[in-house]
Design a protein around this motif. Structure first.
Motif, PDB file in Angstrom:
ATOM      1  N   PRO A 158      53.350  -0.578  77.372  1.00  0.00           N
ATOM      2  CA  PRO A 158      53.057  -1.139  76.044  1.00  0.00           C
ATOM      3  C   PRO A 158      54.154  -2.105  75.620  1.00  0.00           C
ATOM      4  CG  PRO A 158      53.789   1.143  75.855  1.00  0.00           C
ATOM      5  CD  PRO A 158      53.593   0.885  77.311  1.00  0.00           C
ATOM      6  N   PRO A 159      53.840  -3.018  74.689  1.00  0.00           N
ATOM      7  CA  PRO A 159      54.834  -3.982  74.222  1.00  0.00           C
ATOM      8  C   PRO A 159      56.047  -3.292  73.592  1.00  0.00           C
ATOM      9  CG  PRO A 159      52.627  -4.596  73.503  1.00  0.00           C
ATOM     10  CD  PRO A 159      52.517  -3.214  74.060  1.00  0.00           C
ATOM     11  N   VAL A 160      57.204  -3.939  73.740  1.00  0.00           N
ATOM     12  CA  VAL A 160      58.439  -3.451  73.127  1.00  0.00           C
ATOM     13  C   VAL A 160      59.129  -4.626  72.441  1.00  0.00           C
ATOM     14  CG1 VAL A 160      58.785  -1.595  74.806  1.00  0.00           C
ATOM     15  CG2 VAL A 160      59.753  -3.860  75.241  1.00  0.00           C
ATOM     16  N   PRO A 161      60.026  -4.368  71.478  1.00  0.00           N
ATOM     17  CA  PRO A 161      60.773  -5.466  70.859  1.00  0.00           C
ATOM     18  C   PRO A 161      61.638  -6.192  71.886  1.00  0.00           C
ATOM     19  CG  PRO A 161      60.986  -3.431  69.583  1.00  0.00           C
ATOM     20  CD  PRO A 161      60.340  -3.055  70.877  1.00  0.00           C
ATOM     21  N   VAL A 162      61.858  -7.470  71.664  1.00  0.00           N
ATOM     22  CA  VAL A 162      62.726  -8.238  72.552  1.00  0.00           C
ATOM     23  C   VAL A 162      64.154  -7.709  72.416  1.00  0.00           C
ATOM     24  CG1 VAL A 162      63.644 -10.515  73.093  1.00  0.00           C
ATOM     25  CG2 VAL A 162      61.269 -10.269  72.329  1.00  0.00           C
ATOM     26  N   PRO A 163      64.776  -7.251  73.512  1.00  0.00           N
ATOM     27  CA  PRO A 163      66.145  -6.719  73.402  1.00  0.00           C
ATOM     28  C   PRO A 163      67.130  -7.797  72.970  1.00  0.00           C
ATOM     29  CG  PRO A 163      65.126  -6.076  75.494  1.00  0.00           C
ATOM     30  CD  PRO A 163      64.243  -7.113  74.878  1.00  0.00           C
ATOM     31  N   GLU A 164      68.081  -7.402  72.142  1.00  0.00           N
ATOM     32  CA  GLU A 164      69.157  -8.290  71.713  1.00  0.00           C
ATOM     33  C   GLU A 164      70.499  -7.829  72.243  1.00  0.00           C
ATOM     34  OE1 GLU A 164      68.929  -8.394  67.486  1.00  0.00           O
ATOM     35  OE2 GLU A 164      67.110  -9.645  67.461  1.00  0.00           O
TER      36      GLU A 164
END
Length: 401
Positions: free
Chosen positions: A376-382
């Protein structure tokens, strides 16, 4: 997600695999190292690979055979990593492959070729495989190298000043997170490439590298040879830029030695070791580095590290172990992260680091034994943070250059 990164560097002497548990935590990607193993190439495969590399000529039969045999070698190491480090429960294998040619013309990268057919890895391990990561960045106008720039940016985010990540493989490359024009990454020139070439040539193939820097430590720098080598036009190019053994190889070194008369072998090795130290130091100083964090096989050469410290002057030189990342594992873990990003549909490049027109989702996916299911989609890591491995985790295996 348990991910195995597998690669063989420009020293083309071994295949290394590092396993990690990768877990997103908001905008931070947590990486827990699960161990590392390595295996040298069979002697006949290494000889066949060395004989096919530039400037040698080769045939399509040789290319096909190498693609198959390197793929099988990667598959064997990935399978061991799955069993010994992941308990047979790896979710993904990320294969860098073996770089055999990086096509640079007029300062532009026209193409890149990594061998090691991923189908052998998928068949042997049953895991999906992300491979051929460099080609997409090249297609987007990038250099395709160094490709770990985005991972370095995530890793170094929050450190004060201008920390520079340095990898000392066959070729030396750096990532500079902050600068007047934003982040950048580039190859500084040779790291072990010319050292290995000098040792191989001067020992008639009896040795292929300067173990523990002992040969260089016994020699003295030859000033005329060093000046000739420093006159190489590549060093004056502005980043982004990339190079490889297509330029820095045994033939290149022999051409530089022409007309100098007999030189002691230890002095040649000492000179090319000094060349690496000076070119790296000049590159990072020109970008305002406040610290250099090194990884790769070169950190195990104490003579190279001592000369690099001397060349850097007041700029501290550390190894990535000081930040919780074993120096020998760094690139394999970086490619594991890039493959994780690919499987999640996220870009694995920073345009400022490669010169591409924009960020790209990297590589191709070869399905494993079962139906391919994308996560599933995840937030773009920073940010990338390292978590101490659990108690009782398998130790890293034998280290290879």
């Amino acid at each position: 997600m348990r991910v195995i990164g597998v690669l063989s560097g420009t020293s083309h002497d071994a295949v290394d695999a590092a396993a990690a548990e990768l877990v997103p935590d908001g905008r931070t990607l947590l990486l827990t190292p699960l161990g590392r193993i390595g295996s040298g190439y069979p002697a006949d495969l290494r000889d066949e690979l060395a004989a096919a590399l530039p400037p040698a000529a080769t045939t399509m039969r040789q290319v096909c055979a190498l693609d198959t045999r390197i793929g099988q070698a990667f598959a064997a190491v990935a399978d061991r990593a799955n069993r010994e480090l992941c308990g047979g429960r790896a979710d993904l294998v990320v294969s860098h492959g073996q770089t055999v040619y990086h096509w640079v013309q007029d300062g532009l990268v026209r193409g890149t070729l990594q061998l090691g057919q991923p189908a052998w890895i998928a068949e042997r391990t049953g895991c999906p495989v992300v491979s051929d990561l460099r080609a997409r960045d090249v297609a987007a106008g990038g250099q395709g190298a160094p490709l770990v720039g985005l991972v370095d940016l995530l890793w170094l985010r929050g450190r004060p000043g201008v920390p520079v990540a340095l990898n000392l493989g066959g070729i030396a490359n750096v990532t500079v997170p902050r600068g007047p024009a934003g982040p950048s990454a580039f190859d500084t020139g040779p790291a072990n490439a010319l050292i290995d070439a000098a040792v191989t040539h001067l020992t008639g193939g009896r040795l292929d590298h300067d173990r523990d820097g002992r040969i260089a430590a016994a020699g003295v720098v030859h000033p005329v040879l060093l000046r000739r080598l420093l006159d190489e036009p590549y060093y004056a190019l502005s980043p982004p830029k990339t190079t490889g053994k297509e330029l820095f190889n045994g033939a290149y070194l022999r051409a530089a030695l022409e007309g100098l008369g007999p030189l002691a072998g230890r002095d040649v090795v000492a000179t090319v070791t000094e060349l690496t130290a000076r070119t790296v130091a000049e590159a990072v100083r020109s970008h305002g580095a406040t610290e250099v964090i090194a990884s790769g096989g070169g950190v195990r050469n104490p003579t190279l590290m001592a000369r690099l410290r001397a060349a850097l002057g007041e700029v501290p030189l550390r190894v990535s172990d000081d930040l919780g990342l074993p120096a020998a594992d760094k690139e394999a873990h970086a490619f594991a992260v890039l493959g994780w990003l690919t499987l999640h549909g996220l870009a694995g490049t920073e345009p400022g680091c490669t010169g591409a027109r924009g960020p790209s989702v990297l590589g191709s996916i070869t399905p494993g034994r079962h139906r391919l299911r994308l996560p599933p989609p995840v937030p773009v890591p920073e940010r990338l943070a390292f978590v101490a491995p659990p108690s009782g985790a398998p130790p890293s295996g034998a280290q290879h250059r």
